[in-house]
Write an enzyme that holds these catalytic residues in place. Structure first.
Site, PDB file in Angstrom:
ATOM      1  N   LYS A 242     -41.635   8.070 -54.127  1.00  0.00           N
ATOM      2  CA  LYS A 242     -40.509   7.316 -53.667  1.00  0.00           C
ATOM      3  C   LYS A 242     -39.415   7.605 -54.678  1.00  0.00           C
ATOM      4  CE  LYS A 242     -40.262   4.095 -50.479  1.00  0.00           C
ATOM      5  NZ  LYS A 242     -41.153   3.816 -49.398  1.00  0.00           N
TER       6      LYS A 242
ATOM      7  N   VAL B 164     -37.925  -0.716 -37.803  1.00  0.00           N
ATOM      8  CA  VAL B 164     -39.311  -0.949 -37.545  1.00  0.00           C
ATOM      9  C   VAL B 164     -39.687  -2.326 -36.783  1.00  0.00           C
ATOM     10  CG1 VAL B 164     -41.649  -1.151 -38.380  1.00  0.00           C
ATOM     11  CG2 VAL B 164     -40.224   0.207 -39.530  1.00  0.00           C
ATOM     12  N   GLY B 165     -38.799  -3.257 -37.417  1.00  0.00           N
ATOM     13  CA  GLY B 165     -38.937  -4.490 -36.853  1.00  0.00           C
ATOM     14  C   GLY B 165     -38.583  -4.748 -35.353  1.00  0.00           C
TER      15      GLY B 165
ATOM     16  N   GLY C  81     -35.089  -4.685 -38.415  1.00  0.00           N
ATOM     17  CA  GLY C  81     -34.505  -3.435 -38.659  1.00  0.00           C
ATOM     18  C   GLY C  81     -35.206  -2.456 -37.813  1.00  0.00           C
TER      19      GLY C  81
ATOM     20  N   GLY D 209     -37.731  -9.691 -39.969  1.00  0.00           N
ATOM     21  CA  GLY D 209     -36.998  -8.550 -40.247  1.00  0.00           C
ATOM     22  C   GLY D 209     -36.659  -7.834 -38.887  1.00  0.00           C
TER      23      GLY D 209
HETATM   24  N1  PHE Z   1     -40.336   5.279 -45.279  1.00  0.00           N
HETATM   25  C1  PHE Z   1     -41.507   5.633 -45.372  1.00  0.00           C
HETATM   26  C2  PHE Z   1     -42.860   4.864 -45.694  1.00  0.00           C
HETATM   27  O1  PHE Z   1     -42.345   4.043 -46.337  1.00  0.00           O
HETATM   28  C3  PHE Z   1     -41.645   7.038 -45.849  1.00  0.00           C
HETATM   29  C4  PHE Z   1     -41.522   8.471 -44.822  1.00  0.00           C
HETATM   30  C5  PHE Z   1     -40.486   8.395 -43.801  1.00  0.00           C
HETATM   31  C6  PHE Z   1     -42.066   9.348 -45.625  1.00  0.00           C
HETATM   32  C7  PHE Z   1     -40.509   9.462 -43.182  1.00  0.00           C
HETATM   33  C8  PHE Z   1     -41.637  10.721 -44.621  1.00  0.00           C
HETATM   34  C9  PHE Z   1     -41.005  10.779 -43.558  1.00  0.00           C
HETATM   35  O2  PHE Z   1     -43.900   5.229 -45.247  1.00  0.00           O
END
Ligand code: PHE
Length: 338
Positions: free
Chosen positions: A66, A174-175, A172, A170
């Site tokens: 990360k 995803v939410g 955002g 949230g």
């Molecule tokens: N934000 C994503 C996660 O936490 C990470 C990700 C996104 C990795 C797109 C690769 C491609 O799972």
């Protein structure tokens, strides 16, 4: 953990590689201000570990990593921001594939385009105009929805969330996508977001109830879906929960490992975050790195519902928490090296 300070802005690039056992370390780049550099380092490390478990539980050949771009909190003009992202891309390029990235909190696929100007080829999730598979948010929401179906099946004997209450914390990328999926499926959705602009597109949907952010965690609901920042389930919040299950997209939801036991003690079903939220990473990386079709990506993301069912069975059979059962599944794959 690799660290580099950006002299122009004072921001710090942190890249945490947790494991390359199953493949090259891959995880999102989170960009935000933290109370301290220590807090940013701890976030990067915990989120990198979560990625290891996420890829392993999803049976996907990538390792855990990360990145955090820790901002100073001083305002950044669009030009300064683009410069910062390009310098970050140069840093990624120097790492020569030890870490691959995509979007996360605070970064978009347009940002991935900019990072890739200097950081290619180690960048996923660019916009389709630049040859990427686009943002990961709606894919993640698809996987969370599949997990919610599994949980509804367990709790109510019917997989459909129709008529069930869901609180989404949230709104955002995803939410918001999850709220729309749930609403389309006939769930009773409440949501919250600290930003006043959030949810503007839902003004014509009076069935979507907005809650003040501080009401989310103690709202009475069938399902609580944390889709914002992590560490929301803690010794302080778990006693207040009035949800039957927690099934959400946020990474690193348990403030401490003991919180899994705390949830169990309260009879709250917990769907482990790293199982539930793999859809975005899996779909985008599958499409871009493994050449999956859209249809294949959909099938793979929908499998999250089945993986979660296995985890819930293993937890019940073993008398252990769902989190422990999910970790066992992931650890078995890590040990087997696939
Ligand atoms: N934000 C994503 C996660 O936490 C990470 C990700 C996104 C990795 C797109 C690769 C491609 O799972």
């Amino acid at each position: 953990m690799l660290e580099r300070r950006d002299a122009e802005t004072g921001a710090v690039f942190l890249v945490a590689v947790h494991s390359s056992r199953l493949g090259p370390a891959t995880g999102g780049t989170r960009m935000m201000a933290y109370p301290s550099l220590e807090a940013a380092r701890s976030d990067a490390m915990r989120l990198a570990e979560a990625m290891t478990y996420k890829w392993a539980a999803a049976d996907f050949p990538r390792g855990g990593g990360k990145a955090v771009i820790a901002l100073t909190g001083a305002p950044l003009s669009p030009i300064d921001r683009a410069g910062l992202l390009r310098r970050y891309g140069t840093f990624l390029r120097e790492l020569a594939g030890r870490f691959w990235t995509g979007g996360d909190v605070g970064t978009s696929s347009a940002d991935m385009d900019v990072i890739a100007e200097t950081g290619a080829p180690y960048v996923f999730s660019r916009t389709p105009e630049r040859g990427g598979a686009g943002g990961s948010g709606s894919w993640t929401a698809r996987g969370v929805f599949a997990a919610i179906e599994t949980v509804c099946g367990r709790l109510f004997g019917e997989r459909s969330p129709r008529g069930r209450s869901v609180v989404v914390q949230g709104a955002g990328s995803v939410g918001a996508a999850l709220i729309e999926r749930l609403a389309a499926a006939g769930a009773r959705v409440s949501w919250s977001d600290p930003s006043p602009e959030a949810g503007e597109r839902w003004t014509r949907h009076p069935e979507l109830t907005r809650l003040p952010p501080e009401r989310c965690l103690d709202a009475e609901t069938d399902i609580l879906a944390p889709c914002a920042l992590g560490r929301v389930l803690s010794a302080g919040t778990i006693p207040r929960l009035r949800a039957r299950a927690v099934v959400g997209a946020a990474n690193d939801q348990l403030a401490a490992p003991e919180d899994a036991e705390r949830l169990r003690g309260r009879g709250v079903l917990y769907a482990p975050d790293f199982v539930v939220n793999a859809g975005g990473a899996v779909a985008i990386t599958g499409i871009e790195a493994l050449g999956w079709s859209e249809a294949r990506a959909q099938r793979e993301v929908d499998r999250i519902g089945e993986t979660l069912a296995r985890v819930l069975d293993a937890a019940a059979d073993g008398g252990i928490t769902e989190d422990a059962a999910a970790r066992r599944l992931a650890e078995a794959r890590l040990q087997a090296g696939r």
